[in-house]
Design a protein around this motif. Structure first.
Motif, PDB file in Angstrom:
ATOM      1  N   VAL A 157       0.484 -51.776  24.431  1.00 22.36           N
ATOM      2  CA  VAL A 157       0.046 -52.064  23.039  1.00 22.36           C
ATOM      3  C   VAL A 157      -0.444 -53.286  22.681  1.00 22.36           C
ATOM      4  O   VAL A 157      -0.968 -53.391  21.653  1.00 22.36           O
ATOM      5  CB  VAL A 157       1.563 -51.825  22.108  1.00 22.36           C
ATOM      6  CG1 VAL A 157       2.677 -52.773  22.018  1.00 22.36           C
ATOM      7  CG2 VAL A 157       1.195 -51.271  20.714  1.00 22.36           C
ATOM      8  N   GLU A 158      -0.172 -54.547  23.222  1.00 22.95           N
ATOM      9  CA  GLU A 158      -0.550 -55.947  22.859  1.00 22.95           C
ATOM     10  C   GLU A 158      -1.990 -55.931  23.067  1.00 22.95           C
ATOM     11  O   GLU A 158      -2.582 -57.096  22.650  1.00 22.95           O
ATOM     12  CB  GLU A 158       0.143 -56.807  23.828  1.00 22.95           C
ATOM     13  CG  GLU A 158      -0.414 -57.112  25.061  1.00 22.95           C
ATOM     14  CD  GLU A 158       0.223 -56.303  26.152  1.00 22.95           C
ATOM     15  OE1 GLU A 158      -0.260 -56.439  27.267  1.00 22.95           O
ATOM     16  OE2 GLU A 158       0.844 -55.311  25.876  1.00 22.95           O
ATOM     17  N   LYS A 159      -2.747 -54.941  23.757  1.00 19.83           N
ATOM     18  CA  LYS A 159      -4.272 -55.175  24.052  1.00 19.83           C
ATOM     19  C   LYS A 159      -4.882 -54.742  22.587  1.00 19.83           C
ATOM     20  O   LYS A 159      -4.657 -53.635  22.042  1.00 19.83           O
ATOM     21  CB  LYS A 159      -4.655 -54.309  25.161  1.00 19.83           C
ATOM     22  CG  LYS A 159      -4.050 -54.831  26.505  1.00 19.83           C
ATOM     23  CD  LYS A 159      -4.592 -54.026  27.728  1.00 19.83           C
ATOM     24  CE  LYS A 159      -3.814 -54.416  29.012  1.00 19.83           C
ATOM     25  NZ  LYS A 159      -3.916 -53.706  29.982  1.00 19.83           N
ATOM     26  N   PRO A 160      -6.016 -55.421  22.269  1.00 18.86           N
ATOM     27  CA  PRO A 160      -6.408 -55.194  21.114  1.00 18.86           C
ATOM     28  C   PRO A 160      -7.454 -54.084  20.961  1.00 18.86           C
ATOM     29  O   PRO A 160      -8.406 -54.237  20.416  1.00 18.86           O
ATOM     30  CB  PRO A 160      -7.107 -56.610  20.736  1.00 18.86           C
ATOM     31  CG  PRO A 160      -7.360 -57.194  21.877  1.00 18.86           C
ATOM     32  CD  PRO A 160      -6.283 -56.777  22.809  1.00 18.86           C
ATOM     33  N   ASP A 161      -7.331 -53.086  21.643  1.00 21.43           N
ATOM     34  CA  ASP A 161      -8.169 -51.978  21.621  1.00 21.43           C
ATOM     35  C   ASP A 161      -8.192 -51.049  20.398  1.00 21.43           C
ATOM     36  O   ASP A 161      -9.029 -50.192  20.131  1.00 21.43           O
ATOM     37  CB  ASP A 161      -8.249 -51.081  23.049  1.00 21.43           C
ATOM     38  CG  ASP A 161      -6.998 -50.453  23.185  1.00 21.43           C
ATOM     39  OD1 ASP A 161      -6.063 -50.518  22.300  1.00 21.43           O
ATOM     40  OD2 ASP A 161      -7.114 -49.721  23.951  1.00 21.43           O
ATOM     41  N   LYS A 162      -7.240 -51.287  19.547  1.00 22.91           N
ATOM     42  CA  LYS A 162      -6.907 -50.752  18.359  1.00 22.91           C
ATOM     43  C   LYS A 162      -6.862 -49.126  18.437  1.00 22.91           C
ATOM     44  O   LYS A 162      -7.113 -48.296  17.588  1.00 22.91           O
ATOM     45  CB  LYS A 162      -8.163 -50.814  17.221  1.00 22.91           C
ATOM     46  CG  LYS A 162      -8.468 -52.273  17.165  1.00 22.91           C
ATOM     47  CD  LYS A 162      -6.914 -52.877  16.457  1.00 22.91           C
ATOM     48  CE  LYS A 162      -7.118 -54.394  15.893  1.00 22.91           C
ATOM     49  NZ  LYS A 162      -5.930 -54.971  15.898  1.00 22.91           N
ATOM     50  N   THR A 163      -6.627 -48.632  19.619  1.00 27.82           N
ATOM     51  CA  THR A 163      -6.191 -47.205  19.803  1.00 27.82           C
ATOM     52  C   THR A 163      -4.911 -46.984  19.131  1.00 27.82           C
ATOM     53  O   THR A 163      -3.842 -47.699  19.344  1.00 27.82           O
ATOM     54  CB  THR A 163      -6.185 -46.792  21.387  1.00 27.82           C
ATOM     55  OG1 THR A 163      -7.380 -46.990  21.907  1.00 27.82           O
ATOM     56  CG2 THR A 163      -5.652 -45.367  21.555  1.00 27.82           C
TER      57      THR A 163
ATOM     58  N   SER B 177      -0.922 -41.720  18.207  1.00 28.81           N
ATOM     59  CA  SER B 177      -1.520 -40.431  18.250  1.00 28.81           C
ATOM     60  C   SER B 177      -2.600 -40.118  19.082  1.00 28.81           C
ATOM     61  O   SER B 177      -2.946 -39.209  19.712  1.00 28.81           O
ATOM     62  CB  SER B 177      -1.515 -39.851  16.797  1.00 28.81           C
ATOM     63  OG  SER B 177      -2.683 -40.575  16.141  1.00 28.81           O
ATOM     64  N   LYS B 178      -3.680 -40.967  19.206  1.00 31.28           N
ATOM     65  CA  LYS B 178      -5.184 -40.976  19.816  1.00 31.28           C
ATOM     66  C   LYS B 178      -4.578 -41.011  21.219  1.00 31.28           C
ATOM     67  O   LYS B 178      -5.097 -40.313  22.220  1.00 31.28           O
ATOM     68  CB  LYS B 178      -6.174 -41.954  19.381  1.00 31.28           C
ATOM     69  CG  LYS B 178      -6.525 -41.577  18.238  1.00 31.28           C
ATOM     70  CD  LYS B 178      -7.637 -42.635  17.662  1.00 31.28           C
ATOM     71  CE  LYS B 178      -8.122 -42.292  16.615  1.00 31.28           C
ATOM     72  NZ  LYS B 178      -9.389 -43.302  16.136  1.00 31.28           N
TER      73      LYS B 178
ATOM     74  N   GLU C  53      -3.425 -30.405  20.281  1.00 35.78           N
ATOM     75  CA  GLU C  53      -3.511 -30.883  18.814  1.00 35.78           C
ATOM     76  C   GLU C  53      -2.013 -31.805  18.796  1.00 35.78           C
ATOM     77  O   GLU C  53      -1.145 -31.398  18.861  1.00 35.78           O
ATOM     78  CB  GLU C  53      -3.344 -29.921  17.853  1.00 35.78           C
ATOM     79  CG  GLU C  53      -4.680 -29.188  17.811  1.00 35.78           C
ATOM     80  CD  GLU C  53      -5.945 -29.961  16.892  1.00 35.78           C
ATOM     81  OE1 GLU C  53      -5.386 -30.675  16.138  1.00 35.78           O
ATOM     82  OE2 GLU C  53      -6.926 -29.882  17.035  1.00 35.78           O
ATOM     83  N   TYR C  54      -2.331 -32.938  17.955  1.00 32.35           N
ATOM     84  CA  TYR C  54      -1.213 -33.856  17.740  1.00 32.35           C
ATOM     85  C   TYR C  54      -0.163 -33.433  16.768  1.00 32.35           C
ATOM     86  O   TYR C  54       1.145 -33.455  16.983  1.00 32.35           O
ATOM     87  CB  TYR C  54      -1.667 -35.224  17.020  1.00 32.35           C
ATOM     88  CG  TYR C  54      -0.581 -36.231  17.076  1.00 32.35           C
ATOM     89  CD1 TYR C  54       0.004 -36.801  18.042  1.00 32.35           C
ATOM     90  CD2 TYR C  54      -0.031 -36.339  15.741  1.00 32.35           C
ATOM     91  CE1 TYR C  54       1.093 -37.637  17.891  1.00 32.35           C
ATOM     92  CE2 TYR C  54       1.022 -37.311  15.449  1.00 32.35           C
ATOM     93  CZ  TYR C  54       1.486 -38.096  16.680  1.00 32.35           C
ATOM     94  OH  TYR C  54       2.369 -38.712  16.535  1.00 32.35           O
TER      95      TYR C  54
ATOM     96  N   ASN D 262       6.384 -35.404  29.069  1.00 36.95           N
ATOM     97  CA  ASN D 262       4.891 -35.858  28.998  1.00 36.95           C
ATOM     98  C   ASN D 262       4.507 -36.842  27.675  1.00 36.95           C
ATOM     99  O   ASN D 262       4.221 -37.948  27.590  1.00 36.95           O
ATOM    100  CB  ASN D 262       3.923 -34.650  29.183  1.00 36.95           C
ATOM    101  CG  ASN D 262       3.892 -34.298  30.465  1.00 36.95           C
ATOM    102  OD1 ASN D 262       4.109 -34.971  31.444  1.00 36.95           O
ATOM    103  ND2 ASN D 262       3.428 -33.223  30.809  1.00 36.95           N
ATOM    104  N   ILE D 263       5.200 -36.295  26.556  1.00 39.82           N
ATOM    105  CA  ILE D 263       5.060 -37.087  25.159  1.00 39.82           C
ATOM    106  C   ILE D 263       5.625 -38.235  25.372  1.00 39.82           C
ATOM    107  O   ILE D 263       5.226 -39.430  24.964  1.00 39.82           O
ATOM    108  CB  ILE D 263       5.486 -36.438  24.056  1.00 39.82           C
ATOM    109  CG1 ILE D 263       4.585 -35.022  23.762  1.00 39.82           C
ATOM    110  CG2 ILE D 263       5.520 -37.285  22.781  1.00 39.82           C
ATOM    111  CD1 ILE D 263       5.103 -34.122  22.926  1.00 39.82           C
ATOM    112  N   LYS D 264       6.895 -38.530  25.934  1.00 39.79           N
ATOM    113  CA  LYS D 264       7.752 -39.443  26.265  1.00 39.79           C
ATOM    114  C   LYS D 264       7.083 -40.495  27.067  1.00 39.79           C
ATOM    115  O   LYS D 264       7.159 -41.709  26.841  1.00 39.79           O
ATOM    116  CB  LYS D 264       9.369 -39.173  26.622  1.00 39.79           C
ATOM    117  CG  LYS D 264       9.912 -38.710  25.477  1.00 39.79           C
ATOM    118  CD  LYS D 264      11.642 -38.440  25.871  1.00 39.79           C
ATOM    119  CE  LYS D 264      12.318 -37.694  24.937  1.00 39.79           C
ATOM    120  NZ  LYS D 264      13.538 -37.937  25.367  1.00 39.79           N
ATOM    121  N   ILE D 265       6.744 -40.143  28.052  1.00 45.91           N
ATOM    122  CA  ILE D 265       5.895 -40.904  29.094  1.00 45.91           C
ATOM    123  C   ILE D 265       4.728 -41.530  28.498  1.00 45.91           C
ATOM    124  O   ILE D 265       4.350 -42.629  28.616  1.00 45.91           O
ATOM    125  CB  ILE D 265       5.621 -40.108  30.541  1.00 45.91           C
ATOM    126  CG1 ILE D 265       6.669 -39.803  31.232  1.00 45.91           C
ATOM    127  CG2 ILE D 265       4.465 -40.808  31.202  1.00 45.91           C
ATOM    128  CD1 ILE D 265       6.734 -38.577  32.349  1.00 45.91           C
ATOM    129  N   ALA D 266       3.951 -40.805  27.681  1.00 47.29           N
ATOM    130  CA  ALA D 266       2.599 -41.275  27.090  1.00 47.29           C
ATOM    131  C   ALA D 266       3.157 -42.325  26.185  1.00 47.29           C
ATOM    132  O   ALA D 266       2.465 -43.420  25.903  1.00 47.29           O
ATOM    133  CB  ALA D 266       1.875 -40.248  26.244  1.00 47.29           C
TER     134      ALA D 266
END
Length: 191
Positions: free
Chosen positions: A88-94, A97-98, A107-108, A76-80
């Motif tokens: 990642v190219e979208k500028p939402d700045k997430t 880890s979030k 917890e991360y 699931n971590i790999k899929i995330a």
């Protein structure tokens, strides 16, 4: 009931799993990356002979069933991470880890420790490898300039991409592009 599957990394993988389910006349409610949801169609568990046959067919296609809790968590971590890479190219700045903790409500630090223990690298190192492999794909197929690739993969600059690329591969992106050797690439599901 849900069954978790290792090595489902793209839409083609999802379609291959759906094909296997259709060939076996298995009813399901949804198929997402890494998981088949059967709802309550088969109760708490698939019959043993059905599960064994499904596992064999999935293995033949390069997938495998995940049975223990830790393996499911790692997958699931790999899929995330793969999902984050696609957006990642979208500028939402997430941050990564979030994104992971929004996907997996734990917890991360816990997730990071488990991942490092099992995989031998950190989540961040794994994500860097994913980005570099995606950059290799773009370079081999010569679709974009190196600066466009850097932007597409969410790098702050070409120098940042080049530095990570060289650290992972030992080659600069420009030199790698001149080689045009697909054998130097690794499939994302093998990382």
């Amino acid at each position: 009931m849900k069954i978790y599957i290792k090595n489902m990394v793209c839409e083609r993988c999802r379609l291959a799993v759906i094909s296997i389910l259709h060939n076996n006349a298995l009813q399901y409610s949804s198929v997402q990356l890494g998981v088949i949801d059967f709802d309550d169609t088969y109760g708490a568990q698939l019959p043993d002979e059905v599960q064994k046959s499904l596992a064999e067919q999935l293995n033949d296609m390069g997938f495998s069933l995940l049975n223990d809790k830790t393996s499911k968590l790692i997958e699931n971590i790999k899929i995330a991470c793969l999902d984050f890479l696609q957006h990642v190219e979208k500028p939402d700045k997430t941050t990564l880890s979030k994104h992971i903790t929004a996907t997996i409500p734990l917890e991360y630090n816990y997730l990071s420790n488990i991942f490092s223990e099992v995989e031998g690298i950190t989540i961040e190192q794994y994500f860097i490898r994913l980005r570099v492999e995606k950059a290799k794909e773009f370079l081999v197929y010569n679709e974009m300039s190196i600066s466009e690739i850097a932007f597409q993969l969410g790098y702050s600059s070409v120098a940042h991409l080049s530095g990570q690329f060289k650290k992972v591969t030992g080659l600069t992106p420009g030199y790698f592009r001149t080689l045009k050797n697909e054998k130097l690439r690794s499939p994302l599901d093998k990382l």
